[in-house]
Design a protein around this motif. Structure first.
Motif, mmCIF file in Angstrom:
data_model
loop_
_atom_site.group_PDB
_atom_site.id
_atom_site.type_symbol
_atom_site.label_atom_id
_atom_site.label_comp_id
_atom_site.label_asym_id
_atom_site.label_seq_id
_atom_site.Cartn_x
_atom_site.Cartn_y
_atom_site.Cartn_z
ATOM 1 N N ALA A 100 9.276 7.640 -7.087
ATOM 2 C CA ALA A 100 8.089 6.934 -5.691
ATOM 3 C C ALA A 100 9.694 6.042 -4.872
ATOM 4 C CB ALA A 100 7.831 5.834 -5.505
ATOM 5 N N ALA A 101 10.412 5.369 -5.705
ATOM 6 C CA ALA A 101 11.620 4.776 -5.355
ATOM 7 C C ALA A 101 12.624 5.866 -4.596
ATOM 8 C CB ALA A 101 12.249 4.144 -5.999
ATOM 9 N N ARG A 102 12.437 6.577 -4.972
ATOM 10 C CA ARG A 102 13.666 7.203 -4.397
ATOM 11 C C ARG A 102 13.209 8.421 -2.854
ATOM 12 N NH1 ARG A 102 14.352 9.573 -9.846
ATOM 13 N NH2 ARG A 102 12.812 11.420 -9.222
ATOM 14 N N LYS A 103 11.696 8.054 -3.250
ATOM 15 C CA LYS A 103 10.979 9.153 -1.656
ATOM 16 C C LYS A 103 11.234 8.126 -1.041
ATOM 17 C CE LYS A 103 6.319 10.377 -0.254
ATOM 18 N NZ LYS A 103 4.754 10.927 0.029
ATOM 19 N N ARG A 104 11.011 6.983 -1.533
ATOM 20 C CA ARG A 104 10.749 5.725 0.066
ATOM 21 C C ARG A 104 12.217 5.105 0.118
ATOM 22 N NH1 ARG A 104 6.572 2.895 1.555
ATOM 23 N NH2 ARG A 104 7.780 0.931 1.541
ATOM 24 N N GLY A 105 13.098 5.506 -0.554
ATOM 25 C CA GLY A 105 14.228 4.674 -0.648
ATOM 26 C C GLY A 105 14.813 3.550 -0.433
ATOM 27 N N GLU A 106 14.201 3.315 -1.984
ATOM 28 C CA GLU A 106 14.060 2.108 -2.385
ATOM 29 C C GLU A 106 14.930 1.636 -3.486
ATOM 30 O OE1 GLU A 106 9.977 0.595 -1.768
ATOM 31 O OE2 GLU A 106 10.225 -0.152 0.672
ATOM 32 N N SER A 107 14.867 0.664 -3.999
ATOM 33 C CA SER A 107 15.088 0.648 -5.932
ATOM 34 C C SER A 107 13.703 0.582 -6.404
ATOM 35 C CB SER A 107 15.620 -1.328 -5.465
ATOM 36 O OG SER A 107 14.654 -2.432 -5.544
ATOM 37 N N GLN A 108 13.796 1.183 -7.300
ATOM 38 C CA GLN A 108 12.656 0.650 -8.210
ATOM 39 C C GLN A 108 11.841 -0.830 -8.513
ATOM 40 O OE1 GLN A 108 13.171 2.760 -11.720
ATOM 41 N NE2 GLN A 108 11.388 2.275 -13.276
ATOM 42 N N LEU A 121 0.888 -1.193 -0.009
ATOM 43 C CA LEU A 121 -0.388 -0.249 -0.098
ATOM 44 C C LEU A 121 1.012 0.932 0.086
ATOM 45 C CD1 LEU A 121 -3.105 1.161 0.256
ATOM 46 C CD2 LEU A 121 -2.616 0.798 2.092
ATOM 47 N N HIS A 122 2.172 1.179 0.856
ATOM 48 C CA HIS A 122 3.062 2.843 0.542
ATOM 49 C C HIS A 122 3.462 2.663 -0.603
ATOM 50 C CE1 HIS A 122 3.192 4.238 4.938
ATOM 51 N NE2 HIS A 122 3.074 2.917 5.543
ATOM 52 N N ALA A 123 3.691 1.304 -1.052
ATOM 53 C CA ALA A 123 4.302 1.594 -2.781
ATOM 54 C C ALA A 123 3.588 2.393 -3.528
ATOM 55 C CB ALA A 123 5.257 0.716 -3.216
ATOM 56 N N PHE A 124 1.797 1.845 -3.876
ATOM 57 C CA PHE A 124 1.661 1.944 -4.287
ATOM 58 C C PHE A 124 0.795 3.900 -4.177
ATOM 59 C CE2 PHE A 124 -3.261 2.788 -4.608
ATOM 60 C CZ PHE A 124 -3.526 2.990 -6.532
#
Length: 293
Positions: free
Chosen positions: A22-30, A7-10
């Motif tokens: 979104a990946a940059r915002k969450r600090g994760e890989s695309q 849900l957070h990713a969506f």
């Protein structure tokens, strides 16, 4: 995969407009964000996003899902924050929409007090005379001076005002004052928005008079500037002419024919969980505007 991670990713993809942002915002890989959204769509059995090489947009099902889940996720985050800090402090970003002239006179003067009361609050004030889509524009609270018939919104009346017909003294010195609504046919009437007919009341009830002039605008500020400059006559909410009445440069006409009260209301999206910060600013403006107007 954890449903909250999905849900957070969506929501991050929706609000940033793409998987990479979104990946940059969450600090994760695309790839991790993409995997989470794919898992969510697989679990639900519907496509939530339209994907193209240029942009990512919501499907109809995705829009409905976002509108339902975003407030729930926010409420969980607020609950976590409140318990973790053992306080009910109001914090975070709130977007408030209000008509430009009314906001200048009655909302902006209240913002400093609001921020003193809630120093961890951040306010994004959207000034526009246009009615905004509260969900699409992520508006937390709107201040409206018009009737609101929106089944997806909660409306709370906090004060009242009235319509008035007004012009500058210098205009009336040159053109004379109208004594009957029909006299407006011989005057330069400044048109706000789509108000090409002005409503009045007589012995037989409500009636409309067509008006025209050499200035029209979707901004009440523009119409007010024209009236103050002596260009013509305008129709306003009385609450929007507080400063003009102080120096008596602007006067009202046809008062006996205008008996249409208008509500000043606070409006917010209907949802099961209303964030703490929205409840706080709603109570603040409900009290402050009622005392001010």
């Amino acid at each position: 995969m954890d449903q909250f991670q999905e849900l957070h990713a969506f929501i991050a993809v929706v609000e940033t407009g793409g998987f990479s942002s979104a990946a940059r915002k969450r600090g994760e890989s695309q790839s991790a964000v993409s995997k989470a959204v794919n898992a969510l769509e697989t679990r639900l059995g519907v496509a939530l996003l339209h994907r193209s090489t240029r942009k990512v947009t919501l499907t109809d099902q995705g829009q409905r899902y976002y509108e339902r889940t975003k407030p729930l996720l926010e409420e969980i985050q607020f609950a976590d924050s409140e318990l973790a800090s053992s306080t009910l402090a109001v914090s975070g970003l709130v977007r408030i929409a209000a008509p430009s002239t009314f906001a200048r006179l009655h909302v902006l003067p209240l913002i400093p007090e609001l921020l003193v009361r809630h120093p961890d609050l951040r306010v994004d004030l959207v000034l526009s005379d246009a009615l905004r889509d509260m969900v699409e524009d992520r508006i937390d609270l709107a201040i409206r001076l018009t009737m609101v018939n929106d089944p997806d919104s909660v409306v709370r009346r906090v004060a009242g005002t009235s319509l008035i017909c007004a012009g500058a003294r210098r205009y009336f010195e040159q053109r004379g004052q109208p004594t009957m609504p029909a006299d407006l046919a011989h005057h330069n009437c400044l048109i706000y928005g789509e108000m090409t007919e002005w409503n009045f009341y007589g012995p037989q009830g409500r009636f409309s008079v067509p008006v025209r002039g050499n200035l029209s605008s979707n901004s009440a500020e523009a119409i007010l500037a024209g009236v103050k400059a002596g260009v013509g006559i305008g129709m306003f909410h009385r609450a929007s002419l507080v400063e003009e009445f102080r120096d008596a440069d602007v006067v009202t006409v046809l008062d006996d024919f205008i008996h249409e009260p208008r509500d000043i209301s606070l409006v917010w999206p209907k949802r099961r969980f209303v964030p703490t910060r929205v409840r706080a600013i709603t109570e603040f403006f409900a009290t402050a505007l009622a005392l001010r107007i």
